[in-house]
Design a protein around this motif. Sequence first.
Motif, PDB file in Angstrom:
ATOM      1  N   UNK A  39       0.796  -1.233   0.000  1.00  0.00           N
ATOM      2  CA  UNK A  39       0.000   0.000   0.000  1.00  0.00           C
ATOM      3  C   UNK A  39       0.825   1.279   0.000  1.00  0.00           C
ATOM      4  N   UNK A  40       2.123   1.185   0.240  1.00  0.00           N
ATOM      5  CA  UNK A  40       2.947   2.388   0.379  1.00  0.00           C
ATOM      6  C   UNK A  40       3.993   2.455  -0.719  1.00  0.00           C
ATOM      7  N   UNK A  41       4.720   3.573  -0.724  1.00  0.00           N
ATOM      8  CA  UNK A  41       5.738   3.803  -1.728  1.00  0.00           C
ATOM      9  C   UNK A  41       7.099   3.305  -1.289  1.00  0.00           C
ATOM     10  N   UNK A  42       8.124   3.587  -2.108  1.00  0.00           N
ATOM     11  CA  UNK A  42       9.466   3.066  -1.798  1.00  0.00           C
ATOM     12  C   UNK A  42      10.053   3.631  -0.511  1.00  0.00           C
ATOM     13  N   UNK A  43       9.789   4.886  -0.178  1.00  0.00           N
ATOM     14  CA  UNK A  43      10.364   5.472   1.045  1.00  0.00           C
ATOM     15  C   UNK A  43       9.813   4.800   2.294  1.00  0.00           C
ATOM     16  N   UNK A  44       8.485   4.659   2.346  1.00  0.00           N
ATOM     17  CA  UNK A  44       7.895   4.021   3.522  1.00  0.00           C
ATOM     18  C   UNK A  44       8.309   2.558   3.616  1.00  0.00           C
ATOM     19  N   UNK A  45       8.363   1.885   2.464  1.00  0.00           N
ATOM     20  CA  UNK A  45       8.787   0.483   2.466  1.00  0.00           C
ATOM     21  C   UNK A  45      10.227   0.352   2.925  1.00  0.00           C
ATOM     22  N   UNK A  46      11.116   1.246   2.452  1.00  0.00           N
ATOM     23  CA  UNK A  46      12.512   1.231   2.888  1.00  0.00           C
ATOM     24  C   UNK A  46      12.647   1.505   4.374  1.00  0.00           C
ATOM     25  N   UNK A  47      11.823   2.424   4.888  1.00  0.00           N
ATOM     26  CA  UNK A  47      11.870   2.730   6.328  1.00  0.00           C
ATOM     27  C   UNK A  47      11.475   1.513   7.157  1.00  0.00           C
ATOM     28  N   UNK A  48      10.394   0.843   6.777  1.00  0.00           N
ATOM     29  CA  UNK A  48       9.953  -0.329   7.536  1.00  0.00           C
ATOM     30  C   UNK A  48      10.974  -1.455   7.406  1.00  0.00           C
ATOM     31  N   UNK A  49      11.552  -1.613   6.217  1.00  0.00           N
ATOM     32  CA  UNK A  49      12.584  -2.641   6.046  1.00  0.00           C
ATOM     33  C   UNK A  49      13.781  -2.348   6.943  1.00  0.00           C
TER      34      UNK A  49
END
Length: 354
Positions: A39-49
Motif C-alpha cells: 500500500x505504500x511507496x518506496x520510502x515508507x517500504x525502505x523505512x519499515x525494512x
Amino acid sequence: MMAFPIALIVAILVVDVLAPPDIHLGPLLVAAPAITASFAGPRQTGLVAALAVVAQTVIAVLRERDELFSANHQAQIAALVLVGSSLVIFCVVRERRARELTQVRYVSETAQRVVLRPLPKQIGPLRVASLYLAAEAEAQIGGDLYAAARTSSGTRLIIGDVRGKGMTAVGDAALLLGAFRAAAHRQATLTELVTYLDRSVCWGLTEPGESDRTGETFITAVILDIFDHDGKVDLIDCGHPPPVVLRNGRPTTIDSHQPAPPLGLGELAHPRYHVDSFTFEEGDLLLLYTDGALEARDSTGAFYPLTERIAGWAESNPDAFLRRLRRDLLDHVGGHLGDDAAMIAIERSLPSQA
C-alpha cells in the motif's frame, strides 16, 4: 496503515526476546516490509525494512550475549536486507509504471474529447444524453462514434460502428466524424450528406500512405434529420441497428424499408439511398445505439434483449434513462462487455421545457 507493520515489528521483537531459546520469530520480520509494499511507496517500504533490520539486530544482541551475531542471525539480517531492497526496487518500478499509466489515460481522455466530443445536454428542442462503454478496461475510445450538428431546420445526428478494433478503428472513426462535422451544415439533403460521407470514407481508405482496404473496412451508421417543428425524423440506415422510440413505456423499433450498405462500400455496391421517416413527438424518447449493446451476452450466451428490457421504463429524462440502461446492461453481462457500446438517448422537450 503504517502503524500495522510497525506494531508487527515491535510485537515480534518483544515476543522473540521473551520466548524460550528454541523459539525464533525473527524470520517473521520480513512480513512487515512486504505488507508495507502492498500500500505504500518506496520510502515508507525502505523505512519499515530498515526498522525490521534494526529489530533483528536487537534480537541478536539480546539473545546471543555470549556470541554476538551468530551465523543464524547474520543470515536473517542479510535476508532482511535483500528482501527489503527488492521490495523498495519493486515499489520504485510500480510507481514509475503508475505514472506512465496516468499519462496514457490522460492522452486517451484528451483523444476522446477531440475525436468523440460529448454531446451537449440541450440541442434546440431536444434533450440529449450520450454514453460510451469501452470493452477494454483502460480504453477511453474505440471504433464506435456519434456526433450532432445543428442545421437551419433541425438537428442532424450520426451514430456508427467501425469494423475492427484498435488504433485503425479509432482512425477510421475520426475520419468519418471529421467528414460529418465538415459537411453536416453544407449538404442540403440527407441523401447528399450520406453520399458525401460514403465517398469520404472510401477516399480515406485509399489515400497515399495507406494500404488499400477497400471492401475490407466499413462503417455501419444511422444518419438522422430531426426537425424542430413538425415532429418528423428522416433517417438513412447504412447497415446499422435501427433506432428505438419509447412512447408511454412502449418501445417501437424503426426498421428501414430499404437499408443501405455500410459506409465505405459505395464504390463496390453503388447504393441508392432511401430516406425513411417516422414521427417523434413531444415526450417521446429516441434511443440510438451500436451493436455492442445488442450483442452483449450473459453467462449462458444469451444476447441482451434491448426492447424487451426497456419496455415499461418510465424514465423520460435521457440522463436517467441511460444510467438505468447502463446498470441493466452491465448486470446482464456480469460487469464486462465483449465489445464497445455507444448509446444516445434523445427526448423532444415539451413546449415549457424547450
